[in-house]
Design a protein around this motif. Structure first.
Motif, mmCIF file in Angstrom:
data_model
loop_
_atom_site.group_PDB
_atom_site.id
_atom_site.type_symbol
_atom_site.label_atom_id
_atom_site.label_comp_id
_atom_site.label_asym_id
_atom_site.label_seq_id
_atom_site.Cartn_x
_atom_site.Cartn_y
_atom_site.Cartn_z
ATOM 1 N N GLN A 69 -4.111 13.536 -2.569
ATOM 2 C CA GLN A 69 -5.249 12.627 -2.407
ATOM 3 C C GLN A 69 -5.839 12.347 -3.785
ATOM 4 O OE1 GLN A 69 -5.387 11.869 1.647
ATOM 5 N NE2 GLN A 69 -6.746 11.035 0.151
ATOM 6 N N VAL A 70 -6.019 11.071 -4.100
ATOM 7 C CA VAL A 70 -6.638 10.665 -5.362
ATOM 8 C C VAL A 70 -7.756 9.674 -5.052
ATOM 9 C CG1 VAL A 70 -4.555 11.045 -6.749
ATOM 10 C CG2 VAL A 70 -4.960 8.799 -5.736
ATOM 11 N N GLU A 71 -8.633 9.507 -6.000
ATOM 12 C CA GLU A 71 -9.732 8.567 -5.801
ATOM 13 C C GLU A 71 -9.203 7.138 -5.794
ATOM 14 O OE1 GLU A 71 -13.945 7.398 -7.903
ATOM 15 O OE2 GLU A 71 -13.088 9.377 -8.248
ATOM 16 N N ARG A 72 -9.597 6.383 -4.782
ATOM 17 C CA ARG A 72 -9.203 4.974 -4.677
ATOM 18 C C ARG A 72 -10.017 4.142 -5.650
ATOM 19 N NH1 ARG A 72 -10.916 2.733 0.079
ATOM 20 N NH2 ARG A 72 -9.898 0.851 -0.582
ATOM 21 N N ASN A 99 0.470 0.390 -1.198
ATOM 22 C CA ASN A 99 -0.112 1.126 -0.077
ATOM 23 C C ASN A 99 -0.552 2.528 -0.481
ATOM 24 O OD1 ASN A 99 -0.281 -0.743 2.069
ATOM 25 N ND2 ASN A 99 1.943 -0.675 2.270
ATOM 26 N N LEU A 100 0.160 3.152 -1.389
ATOM 27 C CA LEU A 100 -0.299 4.445 -1.898
ATOM 28 C C LEU A 100 -1.671 4.280 -2.553
ATOM 29 C CD1 LEU A 100 3.000 5.805 -3.513
ATOM 30 C CD2 LEU A 100 1.830 6.759 -1.504
ATOM 31 N N GLY A 140 -5.287 5.782 -1.425
ATOM 32 C CA GLY A 140 -5.698 6.860 -2.309
ATOM 33 C C GLY A 140 -4.746 8.037 -2.250
ATOM 34 N N LEU A 141 -3.442 7.722 -2.252
ATOM 35 C CA LEU A 141 -2.408 8.755 -2.180
ATOM 36 C C LEU A 141 -1.506 8.685 -3.403
ATOM 37 C CD1 LEU A 141 -1.347 8.217 1.539
ATOM 38 C CD2 LEU A 141 -2.866 9.993 0.656
ATOM 39 N N ARG A 142 -0.917 9.801 -3.730
ATOM 40 C CA ARG A 142 0.053 9.841 -4.820
ATOM 41 C C ARG A 142 1.183 10.777 -4.419
ATOM 42 N NH1 ARG A 142 -2.538 11.529 -10.071
ATOM 43 N NH2 ARG A 142 -3.463 9.486 -9.791
#
Length: 159
Positions: A87-90, A30-31, A35-37
């Motif tokens: 926020q990171v790129e999916r 789900n992270l 696009g989450l870390r």
């Protein structure tokens, strides 16, 4: 689809997650999807019951996952770690989403673990979440991942 009744853990994760001390693959899924870390340190700041709750969120894209995972995570991190998820790129086209080829990283990780890589016919039979798990566990191609071989066994890919 609502939350699972219990935390979604593979059998091999029960021991290796050390009572949810480590981030389970369902949460990692789900992270990645949102696009989450978060760091392991941030994860460990969350109360156990909140970690269980996050591991109960659905892992099916088709289920129309409500946006509650990212909102719940953000609120928990704010409350207990005074932080926000990064926020990171999916990855819009992850290798595990394709059943038409076994990813090169899975083939290399299999070799590092001393087992044959999954055949294409076996790869096709795996559930998407199982393919995700193997791809995630095979990211490091320099050394064997301690959970990769147990995952292969659990998924019926090796003895």
């Amino acid at each position: 689809m609502g939350l699972y009744d219990t935390a979604r853990l593979f059998g091999f994760e029960v021991e290796s997650s050390d009572n949810l001390r480590f981030i389970p693959l369902a949460v990692r899924f789900n992270l990645d999807r949102f696009g989450l870390r978060i760091s392991l340190e941030q994860w460990q700041m969350l109360p156990y019951d909140d970690r269980v709750l996050l591991a109960r969120f659905p892992i099916d894209d088709e289920a129309g996952l409500e946006k509650n995972f990212d909102l719940a995570l953000a609120e928990m991190l704010k409350t207990y770690a005074n932080a926000v998820p990064e926020q990171v790129e999916r990855d819009t086209d992850p290798v595990w989403a394709h059943a038409d080829a076994v990813p090169e990283t899975v083939i290399r990780q299999s070799s590092l673990c001393g087992v044959s890589s999954p055949s294409l016919s076996k790869w096709v039979e795996l559930e998407r979440f199982q393919r995700y798990a193997l791809a995630k566990l095979s990211r490091n191609t320099d050394k064997a991942n301690h959970d990769f071989l147990p995952a292969m066994r659990e998924f019926g890919l090796t003895e």
